[in-house]
Design a protein around this motif. Structure first.
Motif, PDB file in Angstrom:
ATOM      1  N   PRO A  68     -50.325 -15.842 124.933  1.00  0.00           N
ATOM      2  CA  PRO A  68     -50.854 -15.429 123.633  1.00  0.00           C
ATOM      3  C   PRO A  68     -50.065 -15.986 122.454  1.00  0.00           C
ATOM      4  O   PRO A  68     -50.644 -16.316 121.409  1.00  0.00           O
ATOM      5  N   SER A  69     -48.764 -16.118 122.606  1.00  0.00           N
ATOM      6  CA  SER A  69     -47.920 -16.581 121.498  1.00  0.00           C
ATOM      7  C   SER A  69     -48.238 -18.014 121.069  1.00  0.00           C
ATOM      8  O   SER A  69     -47.860 -18.429 119.976  1.00  0.00           O
ATOM      9  N   GLU A  70     -48.943 -18.779 121.915  1.00  0.00           N
ATOM     10  CA  GLU A  70     -49.239 -20.178 121.595  1.00  0.00           C
ATOM     11  C   GLU A  70     -50.681 -20.411 121.144  1.00  0.00           C
ATOM     12  O   GLU A  70     -51.053 -21.530 120.799  1.00  0.00           O
ATOM     13  N   ILE A  71     -51.484 -19.358 121.144  1.00  0.00           N
ATOM     14  CA  ILE A  71     -52.896 -19.522 120.783  1.00  0.00           C
ATOM     15  C   ILE A  71     -53.060 -19.919 119.314  1.00  0.00           C
ATOM     16  O   ILE A  71     -53.877 -20.788 118.979  1.00  0.00           O
ATOM     17  N   PHE A  72     -52.298 -19.295 118.433  1.00  0.00           N
ATOM     18  CA  PHE A  72     -52.437 -19.584 116.998  1.00  0.00           C
ATOM     19  C   PHE A  72     -52.271 -21.075 116.727  1.00  0.00           C
ATOM     20  O   PHE A  72     -53.122 -21.710 116.086  1.00  0.00           O
ATOM     21  N   LEU A  73     -51.174 -21.640 117.190  1.00  0.00           N
ATOM     22  CA  LEU A  73     -50.892 -23.050 116.939  1.00  0.00           C
ATOM     23  C   LEU A  73     -51.924 -23.943 117.618  1.00  0.00           C
ATOM     24  O   LEU A  73     -52.353 -24.959 117.038  1.00  0.00           O
ATOM     25  N   ALA A  74     -52.348 -23.580 118.803  1.00  0.00           N
ATOM     26  CA  ALA A  74     -53.332 -24.381 119.531  1.00  0.00           C
ATOM     27  C   ALA A  74     -54.667 -24.420 118.786  1.00  0.00           C
ATOM     28  O   ALA A  74     -55.327 -25.462 118.711  1.00  0.00           O
ATOM     29  N   MET A  75     -55.086 -23.275 118.236  1.00  0.00           N
ATOM     30  CA  MET A  75     -56.332 -23.233 117.457  1.00  0.00           C
ATOM     31  C   MET A  75     -56.171 -23.975 116.137  1.00  0.00           C
ATOM     32  O   MET A  75     -57.058 -24.705 115.689  1.00  0.00           O
ATOM     33  N   ASP A  76     -55.034 -23.814 115.490  1.00  0.00           N
ATOM     34  CA  ASP A  76     -54.783 -24.449 114.204  1.00  0.00           C
ATOM     35  C   ASP A  76     -54.780 -25.970 114.311  1.00  0.00           C
ATOM     36  O   ASP A  76     -55.279 -26.679 113.441  1.00  0.00           O
ATOM     37  N   GLY A 110     -56.180 -27.680 116.866  1.00  0.00           N
ATOM     38  CA  GLY A 110     -57.322 -28.191 117.604  1.00  0.00           C
ATOM     39  C   GLY A 110     -57.020 -28.543 119.044  1.00  0.00           C
ATOM     40  O   GLY A 110     -57.822 -29.201 119.714  1.00  0.00           O
ATOM     41  N   THR A 111     -55.867 -28.106 119.536  1.00  0.00           N
ATOM     42  CA  THR A 111     -55.536 -28.324 120.945  1.00  0.00           C
ATOM     43  C   THR A 111     -56.541 -27.615 121.831  1.00  0.00           C
ATOM     44  O   THR A 111     -56.893 -28.085 122.912  1.00  0.00           O
ATOM     45  N   VAL A 112     -56.996 -26.446 121.387  1.00  0.00           N
ATOM     46  CA  VAL A 112     -58.123 -25.761 122.015  1.00  0.00           C
ATOM     47  C   VAL A 112     -59.145 -25.479 120.924  1.00  0.00           C
ATOM     48  O   VAL A 112     -58.814 -25.398 119.730  1.00  0.00           O
ATOM     49  N   GLU A 113     -60.414 -25.344 121.344  1.00  0.00           N
ATOM     50  CA  GLU A 113     -61.505 -25.107 120.381  1.00  0.00           C
ATOM     51  C   GLU A 113     -62.020 -23.679 120.427  1.00  0.00           C
ATOM     52  O   GLU A 113     -62.926 -23.312 119.683  1.00  0.00           O
ATOM     53  N   GLY A 114     -61.433 -22.909 121.308  1.00  0.00           N
ATOM     54  CA  GLY A 114     -61.813 -21.511 121.436  1.00  0.00           C
ATOM     55  C   GLY A 114     -60.932 -20.839 122.474  1.00  0.00           C
ATOM     56  O   GLY A 114     -60.132 -21.492 123.147  1.00  0.00           O
ATOM     57  N   PHE A 115     -61.083 -19.528 122.596  1.00  0.00           N
ATOM     58  CA  PHE A 115     -60.267 -18.786 123.574  1.00  0.00           C
ATOM     59  C   PHE A 115     -60.938 -17.455 123.884  1.00  0.00           C
ATOM     60  O   PHE A 115     -61.781 -16.968 123.118  1.00  0.00           O
ATOM     61  N   SER A 116     -60.561 -16.886 125.012  1.00  0.00           N
ATOM     62  CA  SER A 116     -61.056 -15.556 125.379  1.00  0.00           C
ATOM     63  C   SER A 116     -59.950 -14.540 125.163  1.00  0.00           C
ATOM     64  O   SER A 116     -58.765 -14.835 125.371  1.00  0.00           O
ATOM     65  N   TRP A 131     -54.827 -14.507 114.412  1.00  0.00           N
ATOM     66  CA  TRP A 131     -55.817 -15.492 114.854  1.00  0.00           C
ATOM     67  C   TRP A 131     -57.022 -15.571 113.928  1.00  0.00           C
ATOM     68  O   TRP A 131     -57.710 -16.594 113.902  1.00  0.00           O
ATOM     69  N   GLN A 132     -57.288 -14.520 113.163  1.00  0.00           N
ATOM     70  CA  GLN A 132     -58.446 -14.534 112.264  1.00  0.00           C
ATOM     71  C   GLN A 132     -58.327 -15.610 111.194  1.00  0.00           C
ATOM     72  O   GLN A 132     -59.334 -16.044 110.625  1.00  0.00           O
TER      73      GLN A 132
END
Length: 336
Positions: A196-204, A206-212, A224-225
């Protein structure tokens, strides 16, 4: 003569007082203390309140007989290592996500597909007894799966691209939890595992385009919002929190103490229904205020999404459980 009699009577009263005190101390020492570790610390994670609520219920119902002592969360042991440590008796009680047991108890998180209000039916139900037996084979005493009503506190997919159909997920890079990776594979998206701690940077970036993520569980506390545009309003699975015990420790307890623990978890399961609904609404409100859109699919596409999600998870369980067990569990889902 009167002095001796008075002295004797006085000393007798003191001795009797010490006897009572000793009895009280011995009684207090007889109380069972259960050490509890959780996947997340209470306060930040709403799901951690499942463990906290259980502890408070035990300490209230079992005063003088049993108490739960909270030891810590990931500061004690990494969350995915905690189930095995519980089996080995490192501590007595555990709380966390039901799917954390997937590697130790095959199908131990199958209540994620439960249609019942209480995912495992609650203590005393046929489904509950069946799940208890499933865990007991691996040295664990399942105490309860606490969640919101079906659809409340569940897993959702959030993205930075608009979604009108499950087909829109194809080839997209999506961060997954262990539970949702089967759905992501079924829709032919690329599954990426991140803490979870890496989701923000990944979304910001574009490393990932979405998440569950189970939105009710602190979605906006991670911020994350501010890096996510959409949440697809398609709840998947039951999520929530699970409470379990080391089986040997459970078996060492008196029937009276065991009954206290079962009453405590039943109260926690009732508490969770309103708790996850409250947090779901709170999180969605903050998300929309930050500019996120909650997307609702057409009736036809919603049905396709639900079928894909459920079929993909049932297919996974078919690889770790016998066809006979799958049939038994489906029958219990329908019967309870």
């Amino acid at each position: 003569m009167s002095f001796n009699i008075g002295f004797t009577r006085g000393w007798g009263a003191v001795a009797f007082g010490f006897a009572l005190l000793g009895s009280a101390v011995a009684h207090a020492q007889d109380a069972v203390t259960l050490k509890m570790v959780g996947a997340w610390a209470p306060g930040f994670s709403p799901t951690a309140e499942v463990g906290k609520n259980f502890m408070e219920n035990v300490n209230r119902l079992g005063e003088g007989k049993v108490k739960v002592q909270y030891i810590g969360a990931d500061d004690v042991l990494p969350p995915f290592d905690q189930p095995e440590a519980l089996v080995n008796g490192v501590f007595d009680v555990w709380y966390g996500a039901p799917n954390y047991w997937a590697g130790i108890v095959p199908g131990g998180d199958i209540t994620e597909l439960s249609p019942l209000t209480i995912p495992d039916g609650g203590p005393g139900s046929p489904l509950y007894d069946y799940i208890v037996g499933l865990y007991a084979e691996k040295g664990v005493r399942h105490l309860g799966h606490a969640a919101g009503d079906p659809g409340e506190g569940a897993h959702y997919v959030s993205t930075n691209f608009p979604v009108k159909s499950v087909d829109d997920l194809k080839n997209m890079k999506l961060r997954v939890a262990p539970l949702t990776r089967h759905f992501v594979k079924a829709v032919e998206a690329e599954s990426i595992t991140l803490p979870p701690s890496e989701i923000f940077l990944a979304m910001d970036r574009g490393t990932v385009e979405g998440f569950s993520w189970p939105v009710a569980d602190a979605f906006t506390r991670y911020g994350w919002q501010s890096v996510t545009k959409y949440m697809i309003n398609q709840p998947m699975y039951r999520s929530g929190g699970s409470v379990a015990m080391n089986l040997d420790k459970w078996n060492s307890l008196s029937p009276e103490v065991q009954d206290i623990l079962l009453k405590a978890i039943a109260e926690t399961q009732t508490f969770a229904l309103d708790w996850f609904q409250k947090n779901q609404k709170e999180q969605e409100g903050i998300m929309t205020e930050a500019g996120m859109q909650i997307l609702t699919l057409s009736e036809e596409e919603s049905a396709r999404w639900n079928k894909t999600a459920n079929d993909s998870l049932w297919a996974y369980y078919g690889t770790v459980l016998s066809a006979e067990r799958i049939g038994e569990i489906k029958a219990l889902f329908a019967a309870d």
